[in-house]
Structure formats: C-alpha cells, structure tokens
Write a protein that holds these residues in place. Structure first.
Motif, mmCIF file in Angstrom:
data_model
loop_
_atom_site.group_PDB
_atom_site.id
_atom_site.type_symbol
_atom_site.label_atom_id
_atom_site.label_comp_id
_atom_site.label_asym_id
_atom_site.label_seq_id
_atom_site.Cartn_x
_atom_site.Cartn_y
_atom_site.Cartn_z
ATOM 1 N N ALA A 23 -1.831 7.212 -9.226
ATOM 2 C CA ALA A 23 -1.657 5.901 -8.574
ATOM 3 C C ALA A 23 -2.936 5.073 -8.576
ATOM 4 C CB ALA A 23 -1.185 6.103 -7.136
ATOM 5 N N GLN A 24 -4.084 5.711 -8.755
ATOM 6 C CA GLN A 24 -5.337 4.945 -8.730
ATOM 7 C C GLN A 24 -5.374 3.894 -9.837
ATOM 8 O OE1 GLN A 24 -7.288 5.231 -6.128
ATOM 9 N NE2 GLN A 24 -5.907 6.874 -5.423
ATOM 10 N N VAL A 79 -3.535 0.913 -8.735
ATOM 11 C CA VAL A 79 -4.357 0.074 -7.852
ATOM 12 C C VAL A 79 -5.254 -0.831 -8.696
ATOM 13 C CG1 VAL A 79 -6.130 0.079 -6.063
ATOM 14 C CG2 VAL A 79 -4.286 1.769 -5.982
ATOM 15 N N SER A 80 -5.881 -0.251 -9.717
ATOM 16 C CA SER A 80 -6.767 -1.041 -10.585
ATOM 17 C C SER A 80 -6.023 -2.165 -11.290
ATOM 18 C CB SER A 80 -7.422 -0.126 -11.629
ATOM 19 O OG SER A 80 -8.164 0.893 -11.004
ATOM 20 N N LEU A 123 -0.477 -1.768 -7.003
ATOM 21 C CA LEU A 123 -0.568 -1.255 -5.641
ATOM 22 C C LEU A 123 -1.777 -1.876 -4.967
ATOM 23 C CD1 LEU A 123 0.073 2.626 -5.804
ATOM 24 C CD2 LEU A 123 1.363 0.974 -4.431
ATOM 25 N N ALA A 124 -1.650 -2.144 -3.675
ATOM 26 C CA ALA A 124 -2.783 -2.707 -2.934
ATOM 27 C C ALA A 124 -3.763 -1.632 -2.509
ATOM 28 C CB ALA A 124 -2.275 -3.463 -1.709
ATOM 29 N N GLY A 125 -3.338 -0.379 -2.544
ATOM 30 C CA GLY A 125 -4.212 0.710 -2.162
ATOM 31 C C GLY A 125 -3.392 1.962 -1.902
ATOM 32 N N VAL A 126 -4.100 3.069 -1.688
ATOM 33 C CA VAL A 126 -3.481 4.354 -1.341
ATOM 34 C C VAL A 126 -4.207 4.876 -0.117
ATOM 35 C CG1 VAL A 126 -2.924 6.696 -2.089
ATOM 36 C CG2 VAL A 126 -2.933 4.819 -3.766
ATOM 37 N N GLU A 127 -3.458 5.169 0.935
ATOM 38 C CA GLU A 127 -4.086 5.622 2.181
ATOM 39 C C GLU A 127 -3.291 6.774 2.771
ATOM 40 O OE1 GLU A 127 -4.555 2.460 5.012
ATOM 41 O OE2 GLU A 127 -5.159 1.002 3.474
ATOM 42 N N ARG A 180 0.837 -1.201 0.000
ATOM 43 C CA ARG A 180 0.000 0.000 0.000
ATOM 44 C C ARG A 180 0.870 1.247 0.000
ATOM 45 N NH1 ARG A 180 -3.331 -1.822 5.249
ATOM 46 N NH2 ARG A 180 -1.133 -2.136 5.822
#
Length: 329
Positions: free
Chosen positions: A249-250, A253-254, A258-262, A227
């Motif tokens: 970065a989205q 994720v798709s 990446l596992a996510g952005v937080e 992430r």
C-alpha cells in the motif's frame, strides 16, 4: 448396538484394521502429513494423527502457522517461520529443527502431497509426556506438517463483497493475542457465531470496545479522508498477509491512491462510517467487506482500495519470487 458396558479389548492388529476401515468423509482434502514421531511422511489420511498425550491435544500447548502454496511456490514461508519461532519463544518451546531444516521439510511435504496449489500447516507442540498441565513432563517437542487442498472464497465474494458482524466473543488480550497458539477456542466461538447468525465473518472487540480481529482474519477500513486504517496490534495477531498488504500500500500512498496508512484504535462507529472495508488473510488475500450485519458499508459495493490491494497482492504472489519459496524447482 455396541455394548458399552463390555467394549472389546482390541489386539493391535484389530485396532489398525478398524482405523483403516473407518469412514472419513471429511478427509478428502488431506494430501500429506509429516510427524516427527513417525520420522517420515504419510499420504493415507487414516495414518494422519497426533498422540493423545501430546499436550497439543489436551491442553492446546503448541504453536502453529498456516501458509499456502500456489503454482508450486510457498508464499511468505520465511515470514511464517519467523512468526512460528517468535510464538515458540513466547511459550518457552524450542523448535527441534532449524529454520533451514523446516524449510526443506515444508518443501518435501508439499511435494509429497502432489498438488502445486495447497495449504501448508505447521504445528509445533509441547510433545507427548502425560496429561497434566506441567510442560516439563514432555521430554521433547512434537512437529507435524500437513498439506491439504486449499479452498479460497468464490470469485463472487470478491465481486460483491461479504458481510461481517460484531461478535459477543471478546478478543484475546496482550501476550495471548500475539502468540499464534493452538488454543483457538475464542476463534472457534467467533466462527460459530458468524455461521449461526448468517454472517460470512465475525469480528471481535477488545476490552475497551475497539475493533480487534476475525477468527482467522485481520480487518481494515478506508475512512472518508482516504486513509487505510488498521487496528493497533496490541490485542490482535497481526497476520503476514496484512503486513505484506501494508507494504504494497505504500506505493499507493506515493501515487495518491491512498492518503496514508495508519494503525489506530478503531470503534464499530468507524466501520459504520467507513468508505470501504476489507478482510486480510492467507486464504482470502484481500476480501472486500460491503455489509455490517445487513447494513451497507460505504456504497455497499467493493471499494477501489480493496480491489487494488487485491490486485497487487495477487501479482506479488504470482510474480515476486523474493516473497515465496519454491516447493518444486
């Protein structure tokens, strides 16, 4: 030796002659400056100045933005102008020009500088009026735009990564962190500590010991779960570059890169245990961080997320006209 007990009282002609003759080895990168007090643009560095009684000078009472022009297009200019207006509203300072007028003026200053790759800085000040802290003594704001040569990090910094250290200088907090004011003393002290201690960059902590930001950079890391983690915006000035990087970065994720952005509260231990880390900034784009005060982060080499975000951001700069404003048609 100058006689400091009896310094000469100069005529206007003598003062101008001395100003013009004064060596300025630091000014070789200055290309063009607009001042609303001159009502025009100058390209001679000896003419580039702000009045001493402008509250920008002696109180840091003003706000600013710094963006870059590459290949004749000013990247993220409208987002920088949006933040400039937000900062100005926060300190009750009304810009003397509309956003459309500022855009036209920014384009003109860049063109006057004559170089299609440059930095553009916009300063909005309380204006001249006296030497107290009272902002109401200033009849109208000052506006200065400055074009200068840009100096990004060497490509070896992207290939090998850079070193950061955790600073003893505390972060700004709350309101003062969210306004891009010209009072940059904490940022100056951050940079001084980095240089003094042999780091490439320094990052500071907030009052609760959470990672905040660098002197002009945002920091992010990728944890062991893949992430992308960024500090919460509570006690930082979240930059236009990192915001754009988060948007880019989205798609990663798709695609599963990446596992996510937080955004979350991050501690030094999170940085120590990260798979990779990076800095974001106008001149940096996305710069891999591979060492924390001499100790490797992750593999000690630039990570795949930093490399891919850098690639995407550079493509965005070069090939996405929606994100930039042409200075030359």
């Amino acid at each position: 030796m100058p006689d400091y007990a009896n310094p000469p009282i100069l005529t206007p002609e003598q003062a101008v002659a001395r100003l013009q003759a004064l060596p300025r080895p630091w000014a070789g990168d200055y290309l063009a400056m607009y001042s609303n007090w001159l009502g025009g643009i100058v390209t001679e560095p000896w003419l580039m100045s702000a009045p001493l009684d402008d509250h920008l000078v002696h109180r840091g009472d003003g706000v600013f933005e710094a963006t870059k022009c590459l290949h004749g297009r000013i990247y993220l200019l409208q987002r920088h102008l949006e933040r400039l207006h937000h900062s100005a509203a926060g300190i009750h300072l009304a810009p003397p020009l509309s956003r459309a007028q500022l855009t036209s003026l920014a384009q003109a200053v860049v063109r006057a500088g004559g170089e299609k790759d440059c930095m553009l800085r916009i300063y909005l000040s309380r204006g001249p009026g006296g030497f107290t802290t009272n902002p109401f003594e200033c009849p109208e704001p000052g506006l200065y735009l400055m074009a200068g040569r840009i100096h990004p990090p060497a490509e070896t910094a992207y290939e090998k990564g850079v070193q950061v250290g955790v600073s003893r200088v505390p972060s700004k907090s709350g309101f003062f962190a969210s306004v891009k004011s010209c009072n940059y003393l904490p940022n100056v002290l951050l940079k001084r500590e980095a240089v003094s201690r042999g780091w490439d960059f320094a990052v500071c902590l907030d009052a609760e010991g959470h990672l905040a930001e660098g002197s002009t950079e945002n920091i992010g890391l990728v944890d062991q779960e893949g992430r992308l983690l960024l500090p919460r915006p509570d006690n930082i000035l979240e930059g236009t570059t990192v915001r754009r990087a988060v948007e880019l970065a989205q798609d990663m994720v798709s695609q599963g890169a990446l596992a996510g952005v937080e955004r979350r509260a991050l501690r030094v231990a999170d940085l120590e245990q990260a798979a990779e880390a990076m800095l974001f900034g106008t001149t940096l784009d996305v710069l891999p961080v591979t060492r924390l005060d001499g100790r490797p982060i992750g593999s000690g080499q630039p990570g795949p997320v930093a490399r891919e975000l850098l690639r995407r951001l550079r493509q965005d700069i070069l090939h996405n006209p929606a994100m930039s404003t042409p200075a030359w048609e």
